[in-house]
Design an enzyme around this catalytic site. Structure first.
Site, PDB file in Angstrom:
ATOM      1  N   ASP A 187       0.904  -1.140   0.000  1.00 23.96           N
ATOM      2  CA  ASP A 187       0.000   0.000   0.000  1.00 23.96           C
ATOM      3  C   ASP A 187       0.945   1.192   0.000  1.00 23.96           C
ATOM      4  O   ASP A 187       1.559   1.501   1.018  1.00 23.96           O
ATOM      5  CB  ASP A 187      -0.860   0.002   1.272  1.00 23.96           C
ATOM      6  CG  ASP A 187      -1.856   1.149   1.259  1.00 23.96           C
ATOM      7  OD1 ASP A 187      -1.490   2.228   0.780  1.00 23.96           O
ATOM      8  OD2 ASP A 187      -2.985   0.961   1.725  1.00 23.96           O
ATOM      9  N   HIS A 188       1.116   1.830  -1.166  1.00 22.02           N
ATOM     10  CA  HIS A 188       2.235   2.782  -1.262  1.00 22.02           C
ATOM     11  C   HIS A 188       2.086   3.967  -0.308  1.00 22.02           C
ATOM     12  O   HIS A 188       3.050   4.646  -0.017  1.00 22.02           O
ATOM     13  CB  HIS A 188       2.478   3.209  -2.715  1.00 22.02           C
ATOM     14  CG  HIS A 188       1.521   4.238  -3.234  1.00 22.02           C
ATOM     15  ND1 HIS A 188       0.297   3.925  -3.746  1.00 22.02           N
ATOM     16  CD2 HIS A 188       1.620   5.587  -3.307  1.00 22.02           C
ATOM     17  CE1 HIS A 188      -0.317   5.032  -4.133  1.00 22.02           C
ATOM     18  NE2 HIS A 188       0.466   6.058  -3.872  1.00 22.02           N
ATOM     19  N   HIS A 250      -5.580   2.907   1.109  1.00 22.49           N
ATOM     20  CA  HIS A 250      -4.768   4.063   1.514  1.00 22.49           C
ATOM     21  C   HIS A 250      -5.363   4.834   2.697  1.00 22.49           C
ATOM     22  O   HIS A 250      -4.696   5.094   3.692  1.00 22.49           O
ATOM     23  CB  HIS A 250      -4.608   5.044   0.353  1.00 22.49           C
ATOM     24  CG  HIS A 250      -4.041   4.431  -0.896  1.00 22.49           C
ATOM     25  ND1 HIS A 250      -3.125   3.414  -0.875  1.00 22.49           N
ATOM     26  CD2 HIS A 250      -4.248   4.708  -2.208  1.00 22.49           C
ATOM     27  CE1 HIS A 250      -2.789   3.096  -2.120  1.00 22.49           C
ATOM     28  NE2 HIS A 250      -3.465   3.864  -2.946  1.00 22.49           N
ATOM     29  N   LYS A 350     -11.654  12.572  -7.413  1.00 18.64           N
ATOM     30  CA  LYS A 350     -10.885  12.968  -8.595  1.00 18.64           C
ATOM     31  C   LYS A 350     -11.531  14.220  -9.186  1.00 18.64           C
ATOM     32  O   LYS A 350     -12.704  14.500  -8.958  1.00 18.64           O
ATOM     33  CB  LYS A 350     -10.882  11.840  -9.624  1.00 18.64           C
ATOM     34  CG  LYS A 350     -10.223  10.564  -9.064  1.00 18.64           C
ATOM     35  CD  LYS A 350      -9.403   9.832 -10.099  1.00 18.64           C
ATOM     36  CE  LYS A 350      -8.843   8.535  -9.579  1.00 18.64           C
ATOM     37  NZ  LYS A 350      -7.449   8.612  -9.157  1.00 18.64           N
TER      38      LYS A 350
HETATM   39  C1  BG6 Z   1      -3.402   4.749  -6.445  1.00 13.06           C
HETATM   40  C2  BG6 Z   1      -4.777   4.821  -7.041  1.00 13.06           C
HETATM   41  O1  BG6 Z   1      -3.292   3.650  -5.586  1.00 13.06           O
HETATM   42  O2  BG6 Z   1      -3.149   5.950  -5.729  1.00 13.06           O
HETATM   43  C3  BG6 Z   1      -4.889   6.032  -7.952  1.00 13.06           C
HETATM   44  O3  BG6 Z   1      -5.036   3.642  -7.780  1.00 13.06           O
HETATM   45  C4  BG6 Z   1      -4.489   7.283  -7.230  1.00 13.06           C
HETATM   46  O4  BG6 Z   1      -6.215   6.158  -8.471  1.00 13.06           O
HETATM   47  C5  BG6 Z   1      -3.151   7.113  -6.536  1.00 13.06           C
HETATM   48  O5  BG6 Z   1      -4.391   8.313  -8.194  1.00 13.06           O
HETATM   49  C6  BG6 Z   1      -2.851   8.295  -5.647  1.00 13.06           C
HETATM   50  O6  BG6 Z   1      -1.560   8.162  -5.139  1.00 13.06           O
HETATM   51  P1  BG6 Z   1      -0.703   9.423  -4.749  1.00 13.06           P
HETATM   52  O7  BG6 Z   1       0.562   8.860  -4.202  1.00 13.06           O
HETATM   53  O8  BG6 Z   1      -0.513  10.200  -6.013  1.00 13.06           O
HETATM   54  O9  BG6 Z   1      -1.496  10.179  -3.730  1.00 13.06           O
END
Ligand code: BG6
Length: 501
Positions: A187-188, A250, A350
């Protein structure tokens, strides 16, 4: 403790190496790690995909991906780039084709001999989620999961499952060939420095923790807003929506870090034990409560100046009658001793006016208001944890405006991460890949956490699917989503914060 010395020689096999994630995030992160001298001497990347090509053509593809998505590094370190490219190999593998995995095994054996290394391997599933089980199965069928000649680890991208039931199914499948300690659910958001810094802010300092509870906190607001639409990911997004794409993973993970109890020691199990307890304490939102506690929205075509911004239903890969939400706002509670009855507001969308991810702790007013009549409105004091952009922390409080009388104005005391170090903040994927290389899963989601967050999300999605009376609100691009999201607050004077980039 992290140390470069703990990184053993290894391979990373990227399933789906020709895809978007690999080009935009994984390869640039690995290149950065190479430049920073984190990668071991004997290291190789083996990309796989359905395309037929040899190593040299693949190296050209990787080079052009890096010149696009890691432009600065590619220009600044041309020699390093060449060295890095020499570590990149390719093998055609069609994920559904079992025999191709025999080919993969042979290829890995050859590389192992050539590079004279142990077969420590990270398998990165950078493929559409419906293929996870198939690939896991094929790896097991060809013994590619066995640890006889080195460790094996699997990194699985989100979404992990599509619902509670499918997450369990996927988990069971992975566990047929891999032990929990070998499975890394990425989960980045957890790899973001600023999310980790929430723990340091809370548990290193003495003065935040005493007020971090129901006695002093009025409400907590977590926002992840994006300025872009779904772009070329319409096909995926239309089956997912904001709830599965952002909230289930997230945002609930961020909420868990904000609300967790201090772990007894700072290790993977202790931290993940505490975060999962928060998710377990989320008050379930019953179907009948969905209309009052959850607002969903979808962006529509909007005229901005002379341009028309495309609506969601006109995006590529999206059904023209789609009911998929591109905006969600939720009001929820954590039923435990610390947070009893403090509302947590979560919002993501979005095509909103700013790209901002932040957590705002709104503190209660002082118990006795001496200056109330002297200022028109009295905002709460706030602690703002800024995750993106301008990562940092700000404290917002009232100060006397100099001059006669006692007029009060809110001011900001802020710290920006960029002021702390001159080097750039590492990308989440760099940190997470490194952690997997040393076998540290602290910043990866554990199975119980993933399942628990699905348990919370499932009834909301089911209510949307089953009850046509629950509205999908439309909102114009470049606005903060449907105005109905304001109705989630307990009084009509409270609204969502409108953060600026
Ligand atoms: C991803 C989603 O996991 O996270 C995307 O699939 C989203 O839809 C993105 O745009 C957002 O990540 P960050 O790091 O740009 O906030």
């Amino acid at each position: 403790m992290f140390s470069k010395k703990n990184i053993e020689d290894h391979f990373i096999v990227i399933f789906g190496s020709n895809g978007d994630l690999s080009k935009r995030k994984l390869l640039p992160a690995l290149f950065q790690l190479y430049i920073d001298d984190f990668l071991p001497k004997k290291f190789a990347i083996l990309g796989t995909g359905s395309m037929e090509k040899d190593d040299n053509i693949n190296r050209e593809d990787v080079k052009s991906a890096l010149s696009e998505f890691s432009a600065k590094n590619s220009n600044k370190y041309p020699e390093k780039l060449e060295e890095f490219l020499n570590k990149v190999y390719y093998k055609k593998v069609q994920n559904k084709n079992e025999e191709d995995f025999e080919g993969l095994k042979n290829h890995l054996d050859k590389l192992t001999e050539k590079l004279d290394v142990k077969q420590n391997i990270i398998y990165y599933f950078s493929i559409p989620p419906f293929l996870y089980e198939t690939v896991a199965d094929n790896l097991v069928k060809h013994g590619l999961n066995l640890e006889t000649d080195g460790w094996k680890r699997v990194i699985v991208e989100k979404p992990f499952g599509y619902s509670y039931a499918t997450a369990i199914e996927l988990d069971n499948k992975l566990h047929e060939g891999f032990d929990e300690s070998q499975i890394y659910r990425i989960d980045h958001y957890l790899g973001k420095e600023t999310v980790q810094n929430i723990m340091v802010t809370r548990f290193y300092n003495g003065f935040f923790e005493p007020i971090w509870n129901r006695k002093y906190v009025d409400r907590v607001e977590i926002t992840a807003s994006e300025k872009i639409g779904v772009g070329d990911r319409g096909g995926y997004y239309d089956t997912s929506g904001a709830m599965r794409d952002m909230v289930q993973n997230h945002l609930l993970q961020v909420l868990a870090v904000v609300a967790m109890e201090p772990p007894v020691i700072f290790d993977s199990d202790s931290i993940r034990n505490e975060t999962v307890k928060v998710l377990q304490a989320l008050r379930p939102i019953k179907s009948s409560d969905v209309p009052n506690q959850v607002v969903r929205g979808q962006y529509i075509a909007t005229k901005v100046g002379d341009n028309i911004m495309q609506g969601y239903r006109q995006e590529n890969g999206v059904s023209p009658i789609s009911k998929t939400e591109t905006f969600v706002a939720i009001k929820t509670y954590i039923d435990n001793w610390r947070w009893g009855d403090v509302p947590f507001y979560i919002r993501t969308g979005k095509q909103l006016p700013a790209r901002v991810t932040e957590v705002v702790i709104h503190l209660k007013h002082a118990p006795h208001q001496l200056f109330k009549q002297l200022c028109l409105t009295q905002p709460n004091n706030m602690i703002i944890l800024r995750i993106h952009p301008d990562a940092g922390i700000a404290i917002d409080f009232g100060m006397k405006i100099p001059g006669a009388g006692y007029k009060v104005q809110n001011v900001d005391m802020s710290f920006k991460y960029a002021d702390l170090i001159e080097t750039k903040i590492p990308e989440a994927y760099e940190r997470l890949l490194l952690d997997c290389m040393v076998g540290d899963s602290t910043l990866y989601a554990r199975a119980d956490a993933v399942k628990t967050s699905w348990k919370f999300i499932d009834p909301i999605i089911q209510a949307w699917e089953n009850d046509n009376n629950i509205p999908l609100f439309f909102y114009e691009c470049n606005t903060w989503g449907p105005k109905e999201a304001d109705n989630l607050f307990e009084d009509k004077y409270t609204t969502w914060r409108e953060p600026e980039e």
